[in-house]
Design a protein around this motif. Structure first.
Motif, PDB file in Angstrom:
ATOM      1  N   PRO A 179      -0.890  12.281   1.677  1.00 25.59           N
ATOM      2  CA  PRO A 179      -0.221  10.993   1.472  1.00 25.59           C
ATOM      3  C   PRO A 179       0.709  10.615   2.622  1.00 25.59           C
ATOM      4  CG  PRO A 179       0.558  12.602  -0.131  1.00 25.59           C
ATOM      5  CD  PRO A 179      -0.576  13.221   0.618  1.00 25.59           C
ATOM      6  N   LEU A 180       1.308  11.590   3.285  1.00 25.16           N
ATOM      7  CA  LEU A 180       2.144  11.258   4.440  1.00 25.16           C
ATOM      8  C   LEU A 180       1.309  10.685   5.580  1.00 25.16           C
ATOM      9  CD1 LEU A 180       4.660  14.244   4.476  1.00 25.16           C
ATOM     10  CD2 LEU A 180       5.118  11.856   3.864  1.00 25.16           C
TER      11      LEU A 180
ATOM     12  N   ALA B   4      -0.546   5.809   8.521  1.00 26.43           N
ATOM     13  CA  ALA B   4      -1.612   4.872   8.892  1.00 26.43           C
ATOM     14  C   ALA B   4      -1.288   3.458   8.420  1.00 26.43           C
ATOM     15  CB  ALA B   4      -2.945   5.343   8.318  1.00 26.43           C
ATOM     16  N   VAL B   5      -0.745   3.316   7.231  1.00 30.84           N
ATOM     17  CA  VAL B   5      -0.392   1.992   6.714  1.00 30.84           C
ATOM     18  C   VAL B   5       0.663   1.341   7.603  1.00 30.84           C
ATOM     19  CG1 VAL B   5       0.804   0.816   4.808  1.00 30.84           C
ATOM     20  CG2 VAL B   5      -1.032   2.431   4.320  1.00 30.84           C
ATOM     21  N   ILE B   6       1.618   2.120   8.048  1.00 28.66           N
ATOM     22  CA  ILE B   6       2.695   1.572   8.881  1.00 28.66           C
ATOM     23  C   ILE B   6       2.230   1.306  10.308  1.00 28.66           C
ATOM     24  CG2 ILE B   6       4.930   2.154   9.930  1.00 28.66           C
ATOM     25  CD1 ILE B   6       5.548   3.643   7.300  1.00 28.66           C
ATOM     26  N   ARG B   7       1.413   2.166  10.862  1.00 26.15           N
ATOM     27  CA  ARG B   7       1.081   2.132  12.289  1.00 26.15           C
ATOM     28  C   ARG B   7      -0.082   1.200  12.648  1.00 26.15           C
ATOM     29  NH1 ARG B   7       2.597   2.891  17.410  1.00 26.15           N
ATOM     30  NH2 ARG B   7       0.908   3.676  18.650  1.00 26.15           N
ATOM     31  N   LEU B   8      -1.190   1.237  11.899  1.00 28.08           N
ATOM     32  CA  LEU B   8      -2.392   0.520  12.291  1.00 28.08           C
ATOM     33  C   LEU B   8      -2.210  -0.993  12.200  1.00 28.08           C
ATOM     34  CD1 LEU B   8      -5.193   2.605  10.563  1.00 28.08           C
ATOM     35  CD2 LEU B   8      -4.539   2.622  12.958  1.00 28.08           C
ATOM     36  N   ARG B   9      -2.586  -1.690  13.264  1.00 35.01           N
ATOM     37  CA  ARG B   9      -2.555  -3.152  13.270  1.00 35.01           C
ATOM     38  C   ARG B   9      -3.281  -3.693  14.489  1.00 35.01           C
ATOM     39  NH1 ARG B   9       3.494  -4.425  13.062  1.00 35.01           N
ATOM     40  NH2 ARG B   9       3.278  -2.638  11.754  1.00 35.01           N
ATOM     41  N   THR B  10      -3.680  -4.935  14.387  1.00 32.05           N
ATOM     42  CA  THR B  10      -4.260  -5.675  15.498  1.00 32.05           C
ATOM     43  C   THR B  10      -3.504  -6.988  15.593  1.00 32.05           C
ATOM     44  OG1 THR B  10      -6.445  -4.703  15.125  1.00 32.05           O
ATOM     45  CG2 THR B  10      -6.359  -6.707  16.451  1.00 32.05           C
TER      46      THR B  10
ATOM     47  N   SER C 217       0.828  -1.205   0.000  1.00 36.22           N
ATOM     48  CA  SER C 217       0.000   0.000   0.000  1.00 36.22           C
ATOM     49  C   SER C 217       0.863   1.256   0.000  1.00 36.22           C
ATOM     50  CB  SER C 217      -0.913   0.022   1.228  1.00 36.22           C
ATOM     51  OG  SER C 217      -1.738  -1.105   1.252  1.00 36.22           O
ATOM     52  N   LEU C 218       2.067   1.135   0.480  1.00 40.48           N
ATOM     53  CA  LEU C 218       2.978   2.279   0.472  1.00 40.48           C
ATOM     54  C   LEU C 218       3.351   2.698  -0.954  1.00 40.48           C
ATOM     55  CD1 LEU C 218       5.284   1.351   3.472  1.00 40.48           C
ATOM     56  CD2 LEU C 218       3.549   3.142   3.384  1.00 40.48           C
ATOM     57  N   LEU C 219       3.243   1.766  -1.894  1.00 34.09           N
ATOM     58  CA  LEU C 219       3.498   2.120  -3.291  1.00 34.09           C
ATOM     59  C   LEU C 219       2.439   3.099  -3.802  1.00 34.09           C
ATOM     60  CD1 LEU C 219       4.526  -1.345  -4.754  1.00 34.09           C
ATOM     61  CD2 LEU C 219       6.010   0.599  -4.224  1.00 34.09           C
ATOM     62  N   ALA C 220       1.194   2.908  -3.385  1.00 33.69           N
ATOM     63  CA  ALA C 220       0.131   3.841  -3.769  1.00 33.69           C
ATOM     64  C   ALA C 220       0.380   5.216  -3.151  1.00 33.69           C
ATOM     65  CB  ALA C 220      -1.224   3.303  -3.347  1.00 33.69           C
ATOM     66  N   VAL C 221       0.845   5.234  -1.922  1.00 36.22           N
ATOM     67  CA  VAL C 221       1.164   6.501  -1.249  1.00 36.22           C
ATOM     68  C   VAL C 221       2.288   7.212  -2.003  1.00 36.22           C
ATOM     69  CG1 VAL C 221       2.108   7.504   0.858  1.00 36.22           C
ATOM     70  CG2 VAL C 221       0.368   5.710   1.002  1.00 36.22           C
ATOM     71  N   LEU C 222       3.297   6.454  -2.391  1.00 35.09           N
ATOM     72  CA  LEU C 222       4.411   7.024  -3.141  1.00 35.09           C
ATOM     73  C   LEU C 222       3.934   7.568  -4.496  1.00 35.09           C
ATOM     74  CD1 LEU C 222       7.461   7.524  -3.319  1.00 35.09           C
ATOM     75  CD2 LEU C 222       7.663   5.261  -4.347  1.00 35.09           C
ATOM     76  N   ALA C 223       3.044   6.829  -5.151  1.00 29.35           N
ATOM     77  CA  ALA C 223       2.518   7.289  -6.444  1.00 29.35           C
ATOM     78  C   ALA C 223       1.753   8.597  -6.291  1.00 29.35           C
ATOM     79  CB  ALA C 223       1.626   6.214  -7.047  1.00 29.35           C
ATOM     80  N   VAL C 224       0.952   8.726  -5.257  1.00 32.84           N
ATOM     81  CA  VAL C 224       0.210   9.974  -5.026  1.00 32.84           C
ATOM     82  C   VAL C 224       1.185  11.125  -4.791  1.00 32.84           C
ATOM     83  CG1 VAL C 224      -1.360  11.146  -3.432  1.00 32.84           C
ATOM     84  CG2 VAL C 224      -1.882   8.838  -4.211  1.00 32.84           C
ATOM     85  N   MET C 225       2.242  10.857  -4.061  1.00 32.51           N
ATOM     86  CA  MET C 225       3.225  11.914  -3.816  1.00 32.51           C
ATOM     87  C   MET C 225       3.919  12.340  -5.114  1.00 32.51           C
ATOM     88  SD  MET C 225       4.852  10.909  -0.145  1.00 32.51           S
ATOM     89  CE  MET C 225       5.681  12.469   0.047  1.00 32.51           C
ATOM     90  N   VAL C 226       4.238  11.385  -5.975  1.00 30.53           N
ATOM     91  CA  VAL C 226       4.887  11.714  -7.245  1.00 30.53           C
ATOM     92  C   VAL C 226       3.935  12.509  -8.134  1.00 30.53           C
ATOM     93  CG1 VAL C 226       5.786  10.708  -9.391  1.00 30.53           C
ATOM     94  CG2 VAL C 226       6.541   9.823  -7.178  1.00 30.53           C
ATOM     95  N   PHE C 227       2.667  12.083  -8.196  1.00 34.09           N
ATOM     96  CA  PHE C 227       1.700  12.784  -9.040  1.00 34.09           C
ATOM     97  C   PHE C 227       1.335  14.159  -8.479  1.00 34.09           C
ATOM     98  CE2 PHE C 227       0.379   8.333 -10.352  1.00 34.09           C
ATOM     99  CZ  PHE C 227       1.134   8.380 -11.516  1.00 34.09           C
ATOM    100  N   ALA C 228       1.630  14.410  -7.219  1.00 35.99           N
ATOM    101  CA  ALA C 228       1.336  15.717  -6.627  1.00 35.99           C
ATOM    102  C   ALA C 228       2.444  16.733  -6.893  1.00 35.99           C
ATOM    103  CB  ALA C 228       1.126  15.564  -5.125  1.00 35.99           C
TER     104      ALA C 228
END
Length: 137
Positions: A51-52, A57-63, A23-34
């Motif tokens: 995106p940050l 959230a992708v890194i932190r959230l877990r159960t 999912s971090l790849l999608a975050v990176l893509a949004v940052m590049v397109f911005a």
């Protein structure tokens, strides 16, 4: 049947429910397109906040589920819930799962979905009922 086929499957020591790291790849893509928008005018650098925050959230959230109970990690803090303090699970319409404690407080279990409830039931040792299991006659 061999002894291996008759043996009951062993449970893992813990289960970790989290967003996939891809999912971090999608975050990176949004940052590049911005970049074209953000480089046009200095206050538009605030576009990168979204995106940050999503990456955080992708890194932190877990159960994490183990023999002791639930370990929930949210955006701002963590909480441990022993199995004895858990009264039930509330299954939401949008596939969210909420833990209901003995004192009637509720909170969402991050990244846990309806399809994960059978695994929670196994890890709880039967304290949580599996809604997919057919009743025994």
């Amino acid at each position: 049947m061999s002894d291996q086929e008759q043996a009951e499957p062993t449970l893992p020591k813990r289960l970790v429910f989290r967003f996939p790291r891809t999912s971090l790849l999608a975050v990176l893509a949004v940052m590049v397109f911005a970049i074209p928008f953000a480089s046009g005018w200095p206050p538009l650098w605030l576009i990168y906040v979204f995106p940050l925050a999503a990456g955080y959230a992708v890194i932190r959230l877990r159960t994490i589920v183990d023999a002791e109970g639930l370990h929930v990690r949210g955006l701002a803090g963590s909480k441990h819930i022993p199995w004895s303090a858990l009264r039930s699970l509330r299954l939401g319409e949008r596939s969210w799962v909420r833990a209901v404690l003995a004192d009637e407080t509720e909170f969402t279990l991050p990244t846990v979905r309806l399809r994960h409830v059978p695994a929670l039931s196994l890890m709880s040792g039967g304290l949580i009922a599996d809604p997919t299991e057919k009743p025994r006659e």
